[in-house]
Scaffold this motif. Structure first.
Motif, PDB file in Angstrom:
ATOM      1  N   GLY B 211       0.929  -1.033   0.181  1.00 25.79           N
ATOM      2  CA  GLY B 211      -0.300  -0.172  -0.221  1.00 25.79           C
ATOM      3  C   GLY B 211       0.824   1.011  -0.017  1.00 25.79           C
ATOM      4  N   ARG B 212      -0.051   2.219   0.191  1.00 28.54           N
ATOM      5  CA  ARG B 212       0.937   3.542  -0.239  1.00 28.54           C
ATOM      6  C   ARG B 212       1.273   4.213   1.008  1.00 28.54           C
ATOM      7  NH1 ARG B 212       1.546   4.878  -4.706  1.00 28.54           N
ATOM      8  NH2 ARG B 212       2.784   7.040  -3.945  1.00 28.54           N
ATOM      9  N   MET B 213       1.981   4.707   0.801  1.00 27.56           N
ATOM     10  CA  MET B 213       1.965   5.799   2.342  1.00 27.56           C
ATOM     11  C   MET B 213       1.225   6.897   2.676  1.00 27.56           C
ATOM     12  SD  MET B 213       6.385   6.315   3.126  1.00 27.56           S
ATOM     13  CE  MET B 213       6.299   7.833   1.243  1.00 27.56           C
ATOM     14  N   ARG B 217       3.409  12.291   3.962  1.00 28.74           N
ATOM     15  CA  ARG B 217       4.292  11.457   4.494  1.00 28.74           C
ATOM     16  C   ARG B 217       5.466  11.860   2.807  1.00 28.74           C
ATOM     17  NH1 ARG B 217       4.025   6.450   8.216  1.00 28.74           N
ATOM     18  NH2 ARG B 217       4.120   8.159  10.387  1.00 28.74           N
ATOM     19  N   GLU B 218       4.368  11.584   2.251  1.00 31.24           N
ATOM     20  CA  GLU B 218       4.832  11.276   1.033  1.00 31.24           C
ATOM     21  C   GLU B 218       5.249  13.089   0.721  1.00 31.24           C
ATOM     22  OE1 GLU B 218       1.316  10.087  -2.506  1.00 31.24           O
ATOM     23  OE2 GLU B 218       1.943   8.470  -1.874  1.00 31.24           O
ATOM     24  N   ALA B 220       6.344  15.310   2.317  1.00 31.61           N
ATOM     25  CA  ALA B 220       7.825  15.322   3.033  1.00 31.61           C
ATOM     26  C   ALA B 220       9.249  14.698   1.475  1.00 31.61           C
ATOM     27  CB  ALA B 220       7.851  14.680   4.395  1.00 31.61           C
TER      28      ALA B 220
END
Lengths: 222, 222
Positions: B211-213, B217-218, B220
């Motif tokens: 899965g994605r973050m 956070r993406e 960042a």
DNA sequence: CATGTTCTTAAACAAACGTTTGATTCAAGC
DNA sequence: GCTTGAATCAAACGTTTGTTTAAGAACATG
């Protein structure tokens, strides 16, 4: 060459690019100074030896990364309501600063490979220097992981942190190799996807229930 | 030197020991032939070049390991009731043959570091050779992992296999370094414990839900 | 025993290595 | 304008590198 262009930094720029491409022993001072467009002797004038160039290049490469790791860990801990961070957050603080480099202008992508290479380079003179640079980071992150993984024995935690470093180092090497990561353009989407996969994977490993193997398999090793 | 003692194998023995200790570029043919107690020119007589020595040493080191990996995978698949293997079993088949080497007589411990080093050595002439040696292993194990992890996208599976290789390579390098693994005697108990930890850790990562973050956070990373 | 092949040996090869030298160039201080 | 110090430069230093050579030793086969 004009005096204004800092010779020292030109040497370090070339050192990063060449060391990461061919390894330390694979780069001669002659190829280095040719790439940097400076005179051969100037590397000894400014640094004193090849070893010193390696250390300087390594320091310039790794210090901002480690600084950002600590800053990011601080920031995330402050943002968390109760100061308690999940494993994925700690991993994000650990991995993301290096991935940020891999994303940047393709010239600076070589940073990443250089750092990864120095993990595995067998230069004896680098080992103490290397340990110095990482001591604080390792201490802080070990504490953060210990909080995020209560009940995990310290010895097991340290093993798993080594595994995590292994994932990161190997990924960094692979990244620069033959762009076999996605069909990708090697840009920011790439770096984000890799980072996300890495964090997920390592978090899964960190959170795994520790335990022994089945007796049958233990026999098979003996 | 008597003719009975095979010069060719003495060279390969020394090559394994020295390459794993100092890297390929860090070993001269003079130090190699001195260690092997053979004449300098005999390495060219028997192998033709330094490159050929490296390849030969690598092949003698890695081929039995890969053969055992495939045999072990076959055996485990046969033993399994429905032919279905769990992730940990597949990982065991992948990791245990190299760990078996690390356990053996301390003379042959250097095998392990040599293999690990060649993962990160930037010798261009080794890459195609390396790929040849591992092609079948990678194909077979990718299939085994795919069966053990239904629903995991192929691209994600391949990333995770790379992560797994990273853990193994880094662990092998660390093993030979300064014996900072347990307070340990460096013997079989050690190797078993490390292998068990490794299998647990990587299995946890392999089984993690992809899965994605989080969007925060993406950002960042960008 | 002679012959031919396989292997070992010491010596030399040219090239490349990290490092050092001594002269030269430039900019600033008095 | 002369001096001082930092920086650059071409050239050479002595080693060490991988590789080659040519002669000699050890074995097998006739």
């Amino acid at each position: 060459m004009p005096r204004t262009a800092d010779t020292k930094e030109q040497i370090l720029d070339a050192a990063e690019a060449l060391f990461s491409a061919h390894g330390i022993e694979g780069v001669s001072l002659r190829s280095l100074t040719k790439e940097a467009k400076v005179n051969l002797a100037s590397v000894h004038y400014h640094f004193g030896s090849k070893e010193a160039v390696v250390k300087a290049a390594f320091a310039r490469c790794i210090r901002p990364v480690n600084r950002e790791r600590l800053a990011l860990l601080d920031q995330l801990e402050k943002e968390a309501a109760d100061g308690h961070l999940g494993v994925e957050a700690v991993l994000f603080a650990l991995f993301s600063p290096t991935m940020k480099l891999a994303r940047g202008s393709s010239e600076r992508q070589s940073f990443v490979r250089l750092c990864a290479r120095l993990y595995s380079e067998p230069a004896d003179y680098l080992e103490p220097f290397f340990e110095d640079e990482f001591r604080e980071v390792m201490k802080r992150f070990e504490a953060a992981f210990a909080r995020a993984l209560p009940g995990l024995p310290q010895h097991e935690l340290r093993s798993r942190m080594r595994f995590a470093v292994g994932v990161m180092a190997h990924t960094m090497l692979d990244c620069g190799r033959t762009h076999n990561w996605t069909a990708g353009k090697g840009d920011e989407t790439d770096a984000q996807a890799i980072l996300a996969s890495m964090v997920r994977f390592v978090a899964g490993g960190m959170l795994a229930r520790p335990g022994r193997m089945t007796p049958a398999r233990e026999e098979a090793v003996a």
